[in-house]
Scaffold this active site. Structure first.
Site, PDB file in Angstrom:
ATOM      1  N   GLY A   1      17.143  -5.661 -13.864  1.00  0.00           N
ATOM      2  CA  GLY A   1      16.156  -4.995 -12.944  1.00  0.00           C
ATOM      3  C   GLY A   1      16.769  -4.647 -11.692  1.00  0.00           C
ATOM      4  O   GLY A   1      16.124  -4.157 -10.646  1.00  0.00           O
ATOM      5  N   CYS A   2      17.943  -4.969 -11.266  1.00  0.00           N
ATOM      6  CA  CYS A   2      18.707  -4.743  -9.873  1.00  0.00           C
ATOM      7  C   CYS A   2      19.454  -3.559 -10.028  1.00  0.00           C
ATOM      8  O   CYS A   2      20.155  -3.335 -11.050  1.00  0.00           O
ATOM      9  CB  CYS A   2      19.568  -6.016  -9.453  1.00  0.00           C
ATOM     10  SG  CYS A   2      18.431  -7.421  -9.009  1.00  0.00           S
ATOM     11  N   GLU A   3      19.626  -2.860  -8.936  1.00  0.00           N
ATOM     12  CA  GLU A   3      20.393  -1.685  -8.854  1.00  0.00           C
ATOM     13  C   GLU A   3      21.975  -1.893  -9.081  1.00  0.00           C
ATOM     14  O   GLU A   3      22.721  -1.253  -9.485  1.00  0.00           O
ATOM     15  CB  GLU A   3      20.351  -1.017  -7.447  1.00  0.00           C
ATOM     16  CG  GLU A   3      19.269  -0.064  -7.157  1.00  0.00           C
ATOM     17  CD  GLU A   3      19.621   0.645  -5.956  1.00  0.00           C
ATOM     18  OE1 GLU A   3      20.357   0.372  -5.068  1.00  0.00           O
ATOM     19  OE2 GLU A   3      18.327   1.184  -5.504  1.00  0.00           O
ATOM     20  N   ASN A   4      22.508  -2.956  -8.450  1.00  0.00           N
ATOM     21  CA  ASN A   4      23.709  -3.641  -8.613  1.00  0.00           C
ATOM     22  C   ASN A   4      23.684  -4.846  -9.370  1.00  0.00           C
ATOM     23  O   ASN A   4      22.786  -5.553  -9.612  1.00  0.00           O
ATOM     24  CB  ASN A   4      24.186  -3.991  -7.123  1.00  0.00           C
ATOM     25  CG  ASN A   4      24.420  -3.167  -5.982  1.00  0.00           C
ATOM     26  OD1 ASN A   4      23.658  -2.810  -5.218  1.00  0.00           O
ATOM     27  ND2 ASN A   4      25.032  -1.864  -6.429  1.00  0.00           N
TER      28      ASN A   4
END
Length: 153
Positions: free
Chosen positions: A62-65
């Site tokens: 769920g994180c961009e990175n």
């Protein structure tokens, strides 16, 4: 509470760099550029995990990175959390979370108002929706780890 330097994936957050100091520093800065520079400085103080250390973590979805987080339960039932991220801003935000949870027990971790911490820093209004979603996923992961690793009484 005494300060314990962790032997596995050590970092200064929550021991040498307290959450109150980080909040004070960020809240005093009005321009986003200054806050951004501070996030990058915090990120630089969070050591890059070795391949062996990454094997001891879980990747946060769920994180961009890409973000990896791990934890060790100390003898006194407090936690040492550690981790890494490919993104500098995310790594800086992660460092803020680490400063608020290091050497705390599961009950303390679950009761932390992370939204309030981010609001006090002035970062909440500066973060994109996707980055806010990623931080929320990281917070849920932290709380889940604290609950899962705490022995039943």
């Amino acid at each position: 509470m005494t300060s314990i330097t962790p032997k596995f994936a050590p970092h200064p957050f929550g021991t040498e760099l307290k959450i109150e100091e980080i909040i004070d520093q960020l809240s005093a800065q009005k321009a986003w550029e200054d806050k951004y520079r501070t996030l990058i400085q915090l990120a630089r103080q969070l050591p890059t995990l070795t391949e062996d250390e990454i094997q001891e973590t879980q990747e946060v979805k769920g994180c961009e990175n890409r973000v990896w987080i791990g934890a060790r339960l100390n003898d006194d039932q407090t936690f040492h959390f550690y981790g890494d991220s490919e993104g500098r801003v995310v790594k800086g935000l992660f460092a803020i979370l680490l400063a608020s949870i290091e050497q705390k027990n599961s009950q303390e971790i679950v009761s932390i108002d992370f939204k309030d911490i981010l609001n006090k820093t002035g970062l909440s209004s500066q973060l994109s929706e996707s980055r806010q979603n990623g931080i929320a996923a990281l917070i849920v992961t932290i709380q889940n780890i604290a609950n899962e690793m705490t022995p039943a009484e």
